[in-house]
Design a protein around this motif. Sequence first.
Motif, PDB file in Angstrom:
ATOM      1  N   HIS A 136       0.828  -1.212   0.000  1.00  0.00           N
ATOM      2  CA  HIS A 136       0.000   0.000   0.000  1.00  0.00           C
ATOM      3  C   HIS A 136       0.860   1.260   0.000  1.00  0.00           C
ATOM      4  O   HIS A 136       0.532   2.254  -0.658  1.00  0.00           O
ATOM      5  CB  HIS A 136      -0.937  -0.007   1.210  1.00  0.00           C
ATOM      6  CG  HIS A 136      -2.043  -1.003   1.111  1.00  0.00           C
ATOM      7  ND1 HIS A 136      -2.948  -1.028   0.076  1.00  0.00           N
ATOM      8  CD2 HIS A 136      -2.407  -2.034   1.923  1.00  0.00           C
ATOM      9  CE1 HIS A 136      -3.808  -2.010   0.245  1.00  0.00           C
ATOM     10  NE2 HIS A 136      -3.498  -2.635   1.363  1.00  0.00           N
ATOM     11  N   ARG A 137       1.984   1.203   0.722  1.00  0.00           N
ATOM     12  CA  ARG A 137       2.861   2.372   0.766  1.00  0.00           C
ATOM     13  C   ARG A 137       3.475   2.648  -0.606  1.00  0.00           C
ATOM     14  O   ARG A 137       3.614   3.796  -1.020  1.00  0.00           O
ATOM     15  CB  ARG A 137       3.962   2.158   1.807  1.00  0.00           C
ATOM     16  CG  ARG A 137       3.468   2.140   3.240  1.00  0.00           C
ATOM     17  CD  ARG A 137       4.588   1.778   4.200  1.00  0.00           C
ATOM     18  NE  ARG A 137       5.564   2.856   4.319  1.00  0.00           N
ATOM     19  CZ  ARG A 137       5.444   3.884   5.125  1.00  0.00           C
ATOM     20  NH1 ARG A 137       4.372   3.995   5.909  1.00  0.00           N
ATOM     21  NH2 ARG A 137       6.360   4.817   5.184  1.00  0.00           N
ATOM     22  N   MET A 138       3.849   1.589  -1.314  1.00  0.00           N
ATOM     23  CA  MET A 138       4.422   1.787  -2.646  1.00  0.00           C
ATOM     24  C   MET A 138       3.387   2.350  -3.617  1.00  0.00           C
ATOM     25  O   MET A 138       3.715   3.153  -4.488  1.00  0.00           O
ATOM     26  CB  MET A 138       4.966   0.448  -3.176  1.00  0.00           C
ATOM     27  CG  MET A 138       6.141  -0.120  -2.375  1.00  0.00           C
ATOM     28  SD  MET A 138       7.553   1.005  -2.235  1.00  0.00           S
ATOM     29  CE  MET A 138       7.356   1.628  -0.548  1.00  0.00           C
ATOM     30  N   LEU A 139       2.131   1.945  -3.456  1.00  0.00           N
ATOM     31  CA  LEU A 139       1.070   2.523  -4.291  1.00  0.00           C
ATOM     32  C   LEU A 139       0.852   4.000  -3.971  1.00  0.00           C
ATOM     33  O   LEU A 139       0.663   4.825  -4.863  1.00  0.00           O
ATOM     34  CB  LEU A 139      -0.230   1.748  -4.083  1.00  0.00           C
ATOM     35  CG  LEU A 139      -0.323   0.363  -4.737  1.00  0.00           C
ATOM     36  CD1 LEU A 139      -1.605  -0.338  -4.322  1.00  0.00           C
ATOM     37  CD2 LEU A 139      -0.269   0.482  -6.253  1.00  0.00           C
ATOM     38  N   GLU A 142       3.184   6.608  -5.534  1.00  0.00           N
ATOM     39  CA  GLU A 142       2.999   6.990  -6.931  1.00  0.00           C
ATOM     40  C   GLU A 142       2.355   8.366  -7.057  1.00  0.00           C
ATOM     41  O   GLU A 142       2.498   9.027  -8.083  1.00  0.00           O
ATOM     42  CB  GLU A 142       2.134   5.943  -7.646  1.00  0.00           C
ATOM     43  CG  GLU A 142       2.814   4.579  -7.773  1.00  0.00           C
ATOM     44  CD  GLU A 142       1.933   3.572  -8.474  1.00  0.00           C
ATOM     45  OE1 GLU A 142       0.812   3.959  -8.895  1.00  0.00           O
ATOM     46  OE2 GLU A 142       2.346   2.399  -8.607  1.00  0.00           O
ATOM     47  N   THR A 143       1.656   8.790  -6.014  1.00  0.00           N
ATOM     48  CA  THR A 143       0.980  10.098  -6.041  1.00  0.00           C
ATOM     49  C   THR A 143       1.440  11.017  -4.920  1.00  0.00           C
ATOM     50  O   THR A 143       0.947  12.135  -4.811  1.00  0.00           O
ATOM     51  CB  THR A 143      -0.545   9.904  -5.929  1.00  0.00           C
ATOM     52  OG1 THR A 143      -0.846   9.165  -4.740  1.00  0.00           O
ATOM     53  CG2 THR A 143      -1.071   9.157  -7.145  1.00  0.00           C
TER      54      THR A 143
END
Length: 443
Positions: A136-139, A142-143
């Motif tokens: 979730h942190r890597m997603l 992205e923003t």
Amino acid sequence: MADDEDEGEGGLYEEGHWIWDENANQITFVSDRPVVVDEAIQMPTKMPTGAIEFRDDVDLIEQLRYRRRYQRKLKPEQPDIVTVQDCKDIAVYTAPVSILSPALVNMLHIPTTERFIKGLILCCQYYLQVSDEMAHRMLDLETRVRTPYCDVVEQEFGTNLNDLRVLVAKEYCTMLIGGADTKKYHHMGPAKKRRSLSDKDARLFETLLRMCVQIVWLALGRRAFNQIELEVNRLFKSEIFNAVEHTLKTNYVEKMTKEERNVLLGECVRTDKKLTTKSPMMNEVFCHRDIDYRMMGIGVIKMHQLPIRLKYIHNIVAGPEENYAALGVSLGIVGLSRSNFDTMLKPLPTAEDQKSKKSLGSMSSASAKSSGSIKKSGMACGQRKLYADIHLPLRSERGDPFPSSFPSEPEPPTSCNDTQRRRWLKRLHRLRRGQRASAGKRA
């Protein structure tokens, strides 16, 4: 009836006597039957290769048989909760008979292995939890912009995983050297003076490792089997000799981001030549990092004034399972009421489960964008959360001074269910005797 074919062999408490066990503070049954060592069934004759499949399609008739004959019976004062013994019982019951042996059954019911299994469940549970969080942190990155606080949080995750791996590794080292209660299972004998039986040693540990994977999977609510199996095999065999990864070809390590690799694999990963490679589990023990020496004695040496972090770990690994809920600790479904699960420890459906089935499409697309680890956790699959997350207390910033003398008083051994051990040995003896009789008739 076929179900009653072994009823004529005598009850569980026949041909023996009862004694008072001072350590367990209870009456214990001691069998008077002579110990018969049958070399033909001591260990499987061949190394287990390929996938070892456990039965997961136990029908209602078999479940009734299991409940009547093999399920752990409660004592009057015991709460009806799920225990590690329940997970072991189902794993042994559904395992292929070809991989079972008296040595394996006995080894599953000694204090060192009990602590080993609990530590492995704890380690895998936290690994899955952190793996989900990192995905979730890597997603989110992205923003969003990465901040220095991200490093602080991820460093805490990595430190926790390192410590939990050490917790498992210390018990594993005891098994390898034949220490404490594992002496008689050492391939060179209790005194280590026999000729090395490396093949026998390999067979025992291969089957023990596969059995532990099944137990961990059951204890974690039957989720993320591939992820558990891949990580356990990586820890004990290294990436080079991870047979599960060679079969599945997931490339999950290569697909991890740098941040995920630092957290999930740890800082003690060493790259040596193929034949001199040590497993990550061994590297954790000999890693050059700050390790609290008291971690090595949890469940073995009685230590006073433990910090909150080690008390939390001690309560899980060496404490009574019926106290988990009161102490606020989590070890998968262990410590939860057995009424929430069926005979095979599958969670019983609730009204919320029916509603959640209607909202799975959007979650699967988000999971596909994750880092490449096999995401089959409860969050990723939309399953109901069966147990609470692990919240390890922070490590103490101030270093506790070394005592004037190290503690040497042993802690009472982790209790194991000897009644269940004898049940499974009796069942194995009956099954193997039936196999030999059938083979004799064919000959």
